[in-house]
Design an enzyme around this catalytic site. Sequence first.
Site, short mmCIF file in Angstrom:
data_model
loop_
_atom_site.label_atom_id
_atom_site.label_comp_id
_atom_site.label_asym_id
_atom_site.label_seq_id
_atom_site.Cartn_x
_atom_site.Cartn_y
_atom_site.Cartn_z
N GLU A 195 0.84 -1.20 0.00
CA GLU A 195 0.00 0.00 0.00
C GLU A 195 0.88 1.25 0.00
OE1 GLU A 195 -3.32 -0.24 2.78
OE2 GLU A 195 -4.14 -1.93 1.66
N GLU A 318 -4.87 -8.69 -0.66
CA GLU A 318 -5.67 -8.43 0.55
C GLU A 318 -7.12 -8.30 0.12
OE1 GLU A 318 -4.43 -5.36 3.34
OE2 GLU A 318 -2.32 -5.84 2.98
O1 AHR Z 1 -5.30 -5.97 6.69
C1 AHR Z 1 -5.27 -4.81 7.46
C2 AHR Z 1 -4.62 -3.65 6.74
O2 AHR Z 1 -5.37 -3.31 5.62
C3 AHR Z 1 -3.24 -3.91 6.17
O3 AHR Z 1 -2.25 -3.73 7.11
C4 AHR Z 1 -3.13 -2.89 5.10
O4 AHR Z 1 -2.31 -3.29 4.04
C5 AHR Z 1 -4.58 -2.66 4.68
O5 AHR Z 1 -4.90 -1.33 4.65
#
Ligand code: AHR
Length: 514
Positions: A195, A318
Amino acid sequence: MNRKNLFIALFFAFVLALPAGAQNKMNLDFNNAEQTINKNIYGHFAEHLGRCIYDGIWVGPDSDIPNVNGYRKDILDALKELNIPVLRWPGGCFADTYHWKDGVGPKGERPKIKNYFWGGSIEDNSFGTHEFLNLCEMIGADPYISANVGSGTVTEMVEWIEYMTSDEDIPMANWRRENGREEPWDVKFLGIGNESWGCGGDMRPEYYSDLLRQYSLYAGLYGGGKFDRVGCGANGGDYNWTDVLMERAARNMDALSVHYYTIATGDWNNKSAATGFGEDLYFSGLKNALFMDELVTKHSNVMDKYDPEKNLPLLVDEWGIWTDVEPGTEPGHLFQQNSMRDALIAAVTFNIFHQHAERVQMANIAQVVNVLQAMILTEEDKMVLTPTYHVFNMYKVHQDATYIPELLQTGSYKMGGEAIPAVSGTASRKDGKVNISLSNLDATKEQVIEVDVEDGNLTKVLSASVLTAPDFNSYNSFDEPETVKPVEFSDFKIKKGVLTVTLPAHSVATLQLQ
Ligand code: AHR
C-alpha cells in the site's frame, strides 16, 4: 468479444431477463475447460496486527497453551487441514515499519518494538524470520514476504534476501547458519512494499514506479530469480495507479497486486457490526463483495493495454469483509466476528476469481487468525473455526483444478430496489472428478437449480456437503462453536444428464461428481 466476456455478457443478460423466483440453470462448458485455477487463489495473510501472530499463532514454547516449539498446536492442525498454498507476512502496513534484523538471533537479545500502525502494541520480536519461514514449512505453504520500502532501504532488503535464500559463504547466509538454520528457505514471492499509496509511504504512482524499478532490480539481482517480485498495486478502484505502473514498470515486476475490502455500509467511517445485523446489511455486504468482479475486470483491462497476452498476473493480496471490532476490544486490533454472510462473501469471491483465473493467480484473505475475516478466532486456550474457514475447506477441491466455464441463468435476490443474482456457482475438474460449488444468496428462500452435466458424462454424485445456519447472521462463538458447520448434503438428484439441487436459504454446497 472473447469467450469469457461473451459468457459474462450472457450471464448478465440472463440475470436481468429472468423474473424473481424463476428457475435457476447452470450450463457447464466442458469443451472449453482449459484454464487452471491457481491454488494460490486460496492464499492467506498473517500480519503483526492485534492477536494474529502473538496469541493467535505464536504463544512461545513456555506457554501453558499446548504448542509445538511455540506455535499453538490447535492452530497448526486447523491450518494444515486447509492446504494453505501461500502465506503473506509480516504485513500489511506493519511491513513498511518492520526491520527484519530486530527479529533474528537469540530471543533474549531481540529488541522490543512498538507497532505504530496497530494499536501501539509493544512486541518482543520473538516471532521473526525463522519463526515465520519455519511455520510455512510446517503447514506446507509457500512464503510471501513483504519488504519494507516505506521506511527501509535497498540495502536492508537485499541483506534480508541473502539471509533467507543464499546457500553461499557470505556474511548474511553465515549469520543465518549461526542462528541455527543451515539451509536457505524456499521463498517464492517478495512484495516490493505494501500500500505504497497509503500506509506504505503515501506515494504517487509515478514516484512509486521509480522505486519499484530500483528495488526490483536489486531484488532480482540478489535473489537470482528465485522468487517473484510483486509490485504494490492499487487501492480498490484506482485504475490510474495500475495504468501508471504498467506503463512505467511492467517489465520490472513479476506480478502486480491490488487490495479490495468489502464494507457492508460502503462507509469506512461507519462500517457496521459483524453480528446482529439485519437483512439490509446482509444484502449490501454481498452486493459490495460482488464488486470484486468489476474491480478485477477493469484492472485486468488496463493491464491488457500493456500485456495483452496476460503474462503478468494480478494478485488480490488483501481482500475480505471489514466490520467494526467486537465491543470492548482495542479498535486497532481489528478483531471481528464472522457470520454466515461472510462465508457467502468468501464463496462468491472465489467464484469470481475462478472466472478470472487467467489473470488472477493469487489472492490472500485478510487475515488468517483473529483479524478481520479470519479463519480462526482464539480466546486464551480456546479456539473456534469461523464460517469462512468452512468455505475455504469446502473449496480446497478447486485448488489447481481445471476451471469449467459456466453459464448461469438465475433469478434475482432483491432488496430496497436493488438486485443481485440469487445463485452463484463455479465448477472445476481434477483427477477425473468434477466439483461443483453452488451458493444460495437469498436470505430467506430456498433455490432450486438445474445443472446441465451431460457433456461432462457425469452420472453420479460421489459426495456432497452443505454449509448453512439458522440465520443469515449466525456465527460460531466460543460457547457455541458449531452453530455454522458443514454437514452431509442430500437434497439433489441426477437424472438424464441434469443435476437438480435444492439449496437452503443462505447456503453454500459443494458436490463431487463422476
Ligand atoms: O489488513 C489490514 C490492513 O489493511 C493492512 O495492514 C493494510 O495493508 C490494509 O490497509
